[in-house]
Motif scaffolding. Structure first.
Motif, mmCIF file in Angstrom:
data_model
loop_
_atom_site.group_PDB
_atom_site.id
_atom_site.type_symbol
_atom_site.label_atom_id
_atom_site.label_comp_id
_atom_site.label_asym_id
_atom_site.label_seq_id
_atom_site.Cartn_x
_atom_site.Cartn_y
_atom_site.Cartn_z
ATOM 1 N N LEU A 1 0.830 -1.199 0.000
ATOM 2 C CA LEU A 1 0.000 0.000 0.000
ATOM 3 C C LEU A 1 0.875 1.264 0.000
ATOM 4 C CD1 LEU A 1 -2.984 0.254 2.448
ATOM 5 C CD2 LEU A 1 -1.510 2.187 2.141
ATOM 6 N N ASN A 2 1.896 1.219 0.822
ATOM 7 C CA ASN A 2 2.814 2.345 0.949
ATOM 8 C C ASN A 2 3.526 2.618 -0.377
ATOM 9 O OD1 ASN A 2 4.115 4.301 2.390
ATOM 10 N ND2 ASN A 2 4.770 2.934 4.018
ATOM 11 N N PHE A 3 4.015 1.558 -1.005
ATOM 12 C CA PHE A 3 4.756 1.732 -2.262
ATOM 13 C C PHE A 3 3.847 2.276 -3.359
ATOM 14 C CE2 PHE A 3 8.184 -1.675 -1.259
ATOM 15 C CZ PHE A 3 8.847 -0.752 -0.485
ATOM 16 N N ILE A 4 2.638 1.715 -3.470
ATOM 17 C CA ILE A 4 1.740 2.176 -4.543
ATOM 18 C C ILE A 4 1.472 3.665 -4.375
ATOM 19 C CG2 ILE A 4 -0.582 2.013 -5.494
ATOM 20 C CD1 ILE A 4 -0.573 -0.921 -4.918
ATOM 21 N N THR A 5 1.112 4.063 -3.145
ATOM 22 C CA THR A 5 0.821 5.472 -2.908
ATOM 23 C C THR A 5 2.048 6.328 -3.205
ATOM 24 O OG1 THR A 5 -0.567 4.659 -1.134
ATOM 25 C CG2 THR A 5 -0.232 7.022 -1.241
ATOM 26 N N THR A 6 3.213 5.851 -2.760
ATOM 27 C CA THR A 6 4.435 6.623 -2.995
ATOM 28 C C THR A 6 4.684 6.812 -4.480
ATOM 29 O OG1 THR A 6 5.323 5.607 -1.012
ATOM 30 C CG2 THR A 6 6.881 6.751 -2.438
ATOM 31 N N ILE A 7 4.567 5.727 -5.244
ATOM 32 C CA ILE A 7 4.875 5.828 -6.670
ATOM 33 C C ILE A 7 3.866 6.751 -7.362
ATOM 34 C CG2 ILE A 7 5.065 4.530 -8.823
ATOM 35 C CD1 ILE A 7 6.028 2.157 -7.101
ATOM 36 N N HIS A 8 2.613 6.706 -6.919
ATOM 37 C CA HIS A 8 1.630 7.577 -7.551
ATOM 38 C C HIS A 8 1.839 9.035 -7.182
ATOM 39 C CE1 HIS A 8 -1.173 5.375 -9.953
ATOM 40 N NE2 HIS A 8 -1.222 4.396 -9.070
ATOM 41 N N LYS A 9 2.134 9.281 -5.925
ATOM 42 C CA LYS A 9 2.023 10.657 -5.449
ATOM 43 C C LYS A 9 3.359 11.379 -5.281
ATOM 44 C CE LYS A 9 -2.353 10.900 -5.290
ATOM 45 N NZ LYS A 9 -2.982 11.729 -6.329
ATOM 46 N N TRP B 1 8.723 0.090 -11.816
ATOM 47 C CA TRP B 1 7.587 -0.620 -12.408
ATOM 48 C C TRP B 1 7.380 -1.963 -11.710
ATOM 49 C CZ3 TRP B 1 4.210 0.583 -16.417
ATOM 50 C CH2 TRP B 1 4.496 1.755 -17.135
ATOM 51 N N THR B 2 8.455 -2.701 -11.533
ATOM 52 C CA THR B 2 8.275 -4.036 -10.970
ATOM 53 C C THR B 2 7.825 -3.957 -9.515
ATOM 54 O OG1 THR B 2 10.614 -4.135 -10.439
ATOM 55 C CG2 THR B 2 9.929 -5.180 -12.469
ATOM 56 N N ILE B 3 8.348 -2.967 -8.778
ATOM 57 C CA ILE B 3 7.900 -2.843 -7.387
ATOM 58 C C ILE B 3 6.423 -2.473 -7.362
ATOM 59 C CG2 ILE B 3 8.112 -1.435 -5.307
ATOM 60 C CD1 ILE B 3 10.318 -3.339 -5.406
ATOM 61 N N TYR B 4 6.018 -1.653 -8.311
ATOM 62 C CA TYR B 4 4.602 -1.278 -8.370
ATOM 63 C C TYR B 4 3.740 -2.509 -8.630
ATOM 64 C CZ TYR B 4 0.386 1.298 -9.493
ATOM 65 O OH TYR B 4 -0.892 1.788 -9.478
ATOM 66 N N ALA B 5 4.150 -3.308 -9.618
ATOM 67 C CA ALA B 5 3.363 -4.511 -9.937
ATOM 68 C C ALA B 5 3.346 -5.475 -8.756
ATOM 69 C CB ALA B 5 3.945 -5.196 -11.172
ATOM 70 N N THR B 6 4.512 -5.608 -8.099
ATOM 71 C CA THR B 6 4.581 -6.480 -6.929
ATOM 72 C C THR B 6 3.624 -6.006 -5.849
ATOM 73 O OG1 THR B 6 6.917 -6.727 -7.414
ATOM 74 C CG2 THR B 6 6.180 -7.456 -5.270
ATOM 75 N N SER B 7 3.614 -4.699 -5.620
ATOM 76 C CA SER B 7 2.753 -4.156 -4.574
ATOM 77 C C SER B 7 1.293 -4.416 -4.892
ATOM 78 C CB SER B 7 2.984 -2.656 -4.430
ATOM 79 O OG SER B 7 4.340 -2.406 -4.218
ATOM 80 N N MET B 8 0.961 -4.332 -6.181
ATOM 81 C CA MET B 8 -0.414 -4.635 -6.573
ATOM 82 C C MET B 8 -0.784 -6.054 -6.152
ATOM 83 S SD MET B 8 -1.054 -3.185 -10.371
ATOM 84 C CE MET B 8 -2.090 -4.573 -10.809
ATOM 85 N N ILE B 9 0.115 -6.983 -6.433
ATOM 86 C CA ILE B 9 -0.187 -8.379 -6.073
ATOM 87 C C ILE B 9 -0.315 -8.495 -4.561
ATOM 88 C CG2 ILE B 9 0.559 -10.760 -6.246
ATOM 89 C CD1 ILE B 9 2.146 -10.054 -8.675
ATOM 90 N N GLN B 10 0.590 -7.836 -3.843
ATOM 91 C CA GLN B 10 0.545 -7.932 -2.380
ATOM 92 C C GLN B 10 -0.786 -7.426 -1.850
ATOM 93 O OE1 GLN B 10 4.205 -5.749 -1.648
ATOM 94 N NE2 GLN B 10 5.080 -7.552 -0.679
#
Lengths: 215, 542, 362, 98
Positions: free
Chosen positions: B180-188, B204-213
């Motif tokens: 959750l933290n990574f997705i928000t960070t990458i977006h904002k 990109w890969t961390i974002y995709a990973t975070s999505m799965i998490q």
């Protein structure tokens, strides 16, 4: 106190960015919550497909009146939360406090009614794990139904309890005048959470209480 | 390595995240993503060696056909805890929480993650989860296999199932919060000018990973909760004698646990996508395709879980759907391998340790991925299901792939993290040992699997012995290869030569700050104006 | 090296399991096709990597890379071509799988029960064995397997078959042995402490030898055992076979469509009969009351299988149901099977052989 | 952040209550298998009203919509693929027994 909140945290450019991030974070959190309940909903779908008649029969053991009334109660509590946001946005403090108190009162009422229902199921030996009569016809399907009933409504009740505690905290902060039209993110996020819990119930109600009640 | 900078450096150490604050509280209550990354690194290393210790015992037991080193019960507990610790406490958090935590904000020009306190909470949840596992271990262990299949785990096992499940449940929440933290960070929190297609592929890969998490872990949480409830209250949601269906648990479990494989491998792919352009001094070949394939993998990973259940009792038609989808998920992985290979073409390639690990990753991941085709094929699956073929396949992905990538990333960013250089000679030696040891350990297991040795066997027919001996020999070599970096990295942290800001001559915002970075990463928020991996090239004469 | 070579010689080293069933050979061709395909591709990738790494190595510390461009066609090619190949592999594998999951009509049916930690086998002729499965050469054998406790997995590497045995239902798989000999039988789904001890042998015999083996020391066919049990459990007090009976008539039931209460119909197969014994109220035959008590806990999986064998052996006609008053009743008709019939006439009861279920005839 | 008027909130709450009664009444009529469908449609409408107005999604950014979309998509994956097994199991005769 109020002033300190007006500045964004170090990693943000401005308050808007911080608020957007908090809102995004909350929505993502609700996504995880939805999938948490999703695991129970899919179990429900599978077993309703497996034991259609037993589920319908067992559903008739639930108290439809309490279920319907509780749905209404939860919707009204949601209205209270919506009004609280309105109050926070427009600096109408009374509206804010009133909305929060309404949500707490109706949320608690819901829990009390739920508790009465649980108690009746316990008395009727329909509480798998604590008191369940395995000698009735179709005991297995019935056991699965009541297990799912308690798992789903129980998880929902846990969420609602957390919600009530959360709203109590928000109420305290609102009472201490910590929110303003510039800063009300905690109110907003608590409201999102509350409405989410409400939506879960809106689906639980027909799925659990209203299977073939016309028969 | 830029030696002039080192010489001109003044005697007094500049203020950085390591020496800005002192005392134990400054670590335990820190909200600095870099410090939390180090906290994670220490705890993960510990768990890695706990899991590794179990692995060594397993391999020693399998040296002979009879069970002689440990009892059957102990053996079952060993492989259960090996799986549990390695999967949930090492592989899943490894790259995201250590390298992702440290590098991601630097890469996107942010001062910290979006929710620094949540980040610290994640680490404490991780610790609490580990504590439960240690408690479970100390009070008798767990013998259900890391898969917790019902009804064995709910009605038959008499070990510490609840403690184990609680540990996994808690660490799952740690994983969700990190994602959750990574997705928000990458977006904002991206720096001005850093558009999506200017992001390094690691992001990109961390974002995709975070999505799965975020999307998968809750389902694991609820299925494990149901197992625990069923076990404690003797109710039946999965137990067939009480009306449940054990296959449903497998559906729910693999809904998370198959994508979890991609939680493990995707960030590894991200590391490799950083390392290869750096050491080939070329922009990555087909940036868009690699970026899209990352999302392709993340999405398709959720559509294939049924391939764990081809012979487990799911419908024949569902099995076919899952099989064809499993082949589909192999396509984006293939795209990545081809693009990495093509990046080397016309490059200026140096053989530094991170590059060696990354090249090793491509080779081993290719083998691991291709044996995945065998397993995705329904007919072959009927034979190799639950044999050592499966074990070899996923170790090629997870150990050959992920651990290699993790080591690659550790070496690559070690100068940034510690401000110092590791001893190159020793590091190369360790990389070689890991590569040789790994192949010797796991390649024989493919053969064993096809010959029919079932997994989780503690005694086996004598004709399997030769290959098992080879495998155990390889495992001991592998063990040495893992201990070596631990030693020289601790040494280099103290005594290694100063690294300078950018020892590899790499692009990327993280190399523009000092090493180690200052407390809030950037004194002035950087502005990005160019695509990633924008290495200068000379015209090709040919 | 020398030591390894020595071990290779001493230990009868092998790299492949024996190929002893009709499907095993077919599967091996797919496997070797995949090995060849993936081997080639992997080798090519590794050769390319090594070639690039050597050819474009950095000779001076500040050497720059050569400029290149991106090739969209190349990207599309290595996206679409693998996908096409994958679809082909999928088709091949799916075909094999479909074959394995659909037993041929003329298969011999053998029942198995997996439990912690043994395999119990029950031949239709009454032979029972533990951790050993005798089968004839060259005839398709269909296994109906149930589990009594946790999930097990039936695995015979030499036949390349694998089936998870899930408690609560029957699962079937089939094979046709093509080589005589003794082969490993493993449980491959982790099932508790002695998981690795839950193994046995599959013995493939020449048909004549198999028939002899069936005949030796047989305690009576599964159907006759089932009949005894049927009487012991007093099933015949309700399932009398009269038109006034409180319970449905069982003769000729097996393999027929049954009308259920609520208007559904259902095929009376192993799973249905099993469910009717352990959970009688789940699916009630139209026109009957839900009065049957559950027999769960009173009969184990093996006994259920015996009862099913008995019910399967009943043809349409009343005289087969043993009357309550005659505990010594007439011997039942065993399940028909060509091999057994030719060898075990002595065991046959006083019923005409035509009683045999026609689907079991060769 | 857009301020939604109180009137809107009251109207939404009113319609939610009406829909609740409607759910109950619809359940009393025998529609066969359509009872479930009708109940779920009404629930979905109620849920949408809450998301759109009470949770302000109607006035939120595309990003919020993406998150909601992803959540529903993944829930759909969980449902459709799991049910793809259970709804096609007949050839295995895999009724649950015991």
């Amino acid at each position: 106190m109020q002033k300190a909140e007006q500045f964004p945290e170090l990693q943000y450019r401005d308050l808007d960015q911080q608020r957007e991030a908090a809102e995004l974070g909350m929505w993502i959190f609700l996504t995880t919550e939805l999938l948490l309940f999703g695991g129970l909903f899919i179990s429900y779908a599978v077993y309703r497909h497996t034991y259609p008649e037993v589920f319908a029969e067992a559903s008739r053991h639930l108290d439809t009146v309490i279920g319907t009334v509780n749905t209404g109660i939860l919707i009204i509590s949601s209205l209270g939360m919506a009004l609280a946001v309105y109050g926070a946005q427009t600096a109408k403090r009374k509206r804010l406090l009133f909305g929060l108190i309404a949500a707490i009162v109706f949320g608690t009422a819901f829990m009390v009614l739920k508790g009465i229902e649980y108690y009746h199921h316990y008395l009727n030996a329909e509480f798998p794990g604590l008191r369940f009569d395995y000698s009735v016809p179709d005991a297995k399907g019935k056991q699965v139904f009541f297990f799912l009933y308690f798992a789903m409504t129980g998880l929902h009740a846990i969420h609602l309890t957390i919600g009530i505690v959360l709203v109590c905290i928000i109420l305290y902060l609102a009472y201490r005048r910590r929110f303003s039209p510039d800063y009300y993110t905690p109110v907003e996020n608590a409201v999102l959470y509350w409405h989410f819990v409400d939506i879960i119930w809106i689906f639980l109600f027909p799925l659990l209480y209203l299977i073939d009640v016309h028969k | 390595m830029n030696s002039e900078i080192t010489l001109e450096r003044p005697e007094i150490e500049p203020i950085n995240y390591l020496n800005a604050r002192h005392g134990i509280a400054s670590w335990l209550l820190t909200t600095d993503h870099k410090r939390i990354a180090l906290l994670y690194m220490i705890s993960l290393t510990l768990m890695f060696f706990v899991g590794g210790f179990f692995a060594i015992l397993i391999r020693l037991e399998l040296l002979t056909p009879q069970g002689d080193l440990v009892t059957a019960d102990t053996y079952n507990k060993l492989f259960t805890l090996h799986g549990l610790v390695m999967v949930f406490f090492f592989l899943i958090p490894s790259v995201p929480t250590v390298l992702g935590n440290f590098i991601l904000p630097l890469m996107i020009g942010a001062k910290d993650l979006a929710f620094p306190r949540l980040n610290l909470l994640s680490w404490y949840l991780y610790l609490l989860g580990s504590a439960f596992i240690i408690w479970c271990l100390a009070t008798g262990g767990l013998d259900t296999g890391w898969t917790f299949y019902a009804p064995l785990s709910t009605a038959f096992s008499n070990t510490q199932v609840i403690k184990g499940i609680t540990g996994v449940f808690i660490v799952g929440f740690s994983s969700i919060l990190t994602g959750l933290n990574f997705i928000t960070t990458i977006h904002k929190l991206r720096a001005p000018g850093l558009t999506w297609f200017r992001l390094p592929l690691f992001v990109w890969t961390i974002y995709a990973t975070s999505m799965i998490q975020v999307l998968g872990t809750p389902v694991l949480a609820i299925s494990l909760t149901l197992i625990a409830v069923e076990r404690v209250f003797r109710v039946g949601i999965f137990d067939p004698t009480l009306g449940g269906d054990p296959i449903l648990f497998q559906h729910l479990f693999w809904f998370y646990s198959h994508p979890a494989v991609y939680i493990m491998i995707l960030p590894g792919m991200g590391v490799v996508s950083e390392v290869i352009p750096t050491f080939a001094r070329r922009p990555i070949f087909g940036y868009n395709f690699v970026a899209y394939s990352t999302f392709g993998i993340a999405f398709f990973s959720f559509l294939v879980w049924g391939h764990h259940m081809f012979v487990a009792g799911e419908s024949m038609y569902a099995a076919m759907a899952f099989s064809v989808l499993s082949f589909a998920v192999a396509v984006p992985s293939a795209i990545k391998v081809f693009n990495w290979t093509a990046t080397l073409y016309k490059g200026s390639i140096s053989y530094d340790t991170p590059m060696l690990y990354s090249l090793g990753f491509i080779g081993l991941f290719t083998i691991g991925g291709m044996t995945g085709l065998f397993i995705a094929s329904l007919g072959v699956n009927v034979h190799v299901h639950d044999t050592y073929f499966i074990i070899a396949h996923f170790h090629y992905i997870m150990v050959g792939g992920m651990v290699m990538a993790y080591f690659s990333g550790l070496h690559y960013w070690f100068p940034k993290i510690s401000g110092r250089l590791y001893p190159e000679g020793w590091a190369k030696l360790a990389a070689l040992i890991v590569f040789v040891g790994f192949n010797l350990t796991f390649f024989p297991q493919f053969v064993l699997g096809y010959m029919g040795m079932p997994r989780r066997y503690y005694a086996y027919p004598p004709e399997f012995q030769v290959l098992n001996v080879l495998s155990t020999a390889g495992a001991s070599i592998l063990g040495v290869g893992y201990i070596l970096p631990l030693i020289y990295m601790i040494w280099a942290w103290k005594f290694g030569p100063k690294a300078g800001n950018n020892p590899w001559g790499a692009t990327g915002l993280e190399w523009t700050t000092p090493s180690p970075p200052p407390e809030f990463n950037f004194d002035i928020t950087p502005v990005v104006t160019e695509p990633p991996y924008n290495y200068p090239t000379v015209d090709d004469d040919e | 090296m020398i030591k390894v070579a020595g071990m290779l010689l001493l230990l009868d080293f092998q790299l492949l399991p024996p190929t002893a069933s009709s499907e095993a050979a077919k599967l091996d061709s797919l496997f070797f096709f995949l090995v060849a395909l993936c081997g080639t591709v992997a080798t090519l990738i590794i050769i390319f990597i090594l070639y690039f790494v050597v050819k474009y190595r950095r000779r001076t510390p500040d050497q720059l890379a050569l400029s290149g461009r991106s090739y969209r066609t190349l990207e599309l090619a290595w996206t679409l071509i693998p996908f096409a190949i994958f679809l082909f592999i999928f088709y091949w594998g799916a075909k094999l799988y479909f074959n394995l999951m659909t037993p041929p009509e003329d298969a011999i049916e053998i029942n198995m029960v997996g439990r912690q930690w043994m395999w119990k086998v029950q031949h239709p002729e009454g032979q029972r064995e533990i951790n050993t499965l005798h089968v004839p050469l060259g005839r398709p054998v269909k296994l109906a397997i149930a589990s009594q406790d946790v999930i097990h997995s039936f695995f015979v590497p030499a036949f390349r078959i694998h089936l998870d045995v899930v408690p609560g239902r029957y699962r079937t798989i089939w094979f046709k042995a093509t080589e005589t000999g003794t082969f490993h039988l493993f449980c491959s789904q982790y099932c508790g402490t002695q998981h690795s001890g839950m193994k046995g042998d599959v013995v493939v015999m020449e048909p004549e030898e198999y028939a002899r083996w069936l005949n030796s020391g047989s305690e009576g066919s599964a159907a006759s055992e089932g009949q005894k049990l049927f009487r012991q459990l007093s099933c015949n007090t309700c399932h009398t076979g009269d038109s006034t009976a409180r319970a449905p008539f069982l003769g000729g039931l097996y393999g027929k469509q049954v009308n259920l209460q609520g208007g559904d119909t259902l095929l009376a197969d192993d799973n249905y009969i099993r469910q009717s014994i352990v959970d009688p109220e789940a699916r009630i035959v139209a026109g009957y009351k839900p009065i049957m008590p559950t027999f769960k806990g009173q009969v184990d999986e093996e006994q259920i299988m015996l009862l099913i064998s008995f019910i399967r052996s009943l043809k349409e006609g009343r005289e087969q149901i043993p009357p309550v008053s005659d505990p010594a009743g007439p011997q039942p008709s065993p399940v028909g099977d060509a091999i057994r019939q030719s060898e075990t006439n002595a065991n046959a009861g006083n019923q005409p052989r035509t009683n045999a279920n026609s689907t079991d005839q060769e | 952040m857009k301020v939604i008027s109180e009137t809107t909130y009251y109207i939404i709450c009113g319609s939610l209550l009406v829909f609740t009664v409607l759910t109950y009444l619809a359940a009393l009529v025998d529609l066969g298998e359509w009872n479930l469908v009708v109940a779920l449609i009404i629930a979905a409408v109620k849920g949408s009203l809450i998301i759109l107005f009470f949770m302000h999604a109607r006035y939120s950014s595309h990003l919020t919509w993406m998150v909601i979309g992803a959540a529903l998509l993944w829930l759909g994956i969980l449902f459709s693929l799991t049910l793809s097994d259970y709804l096609t199991r007949i050839p295995f005769a895999s009724v649950l027994i015991f």
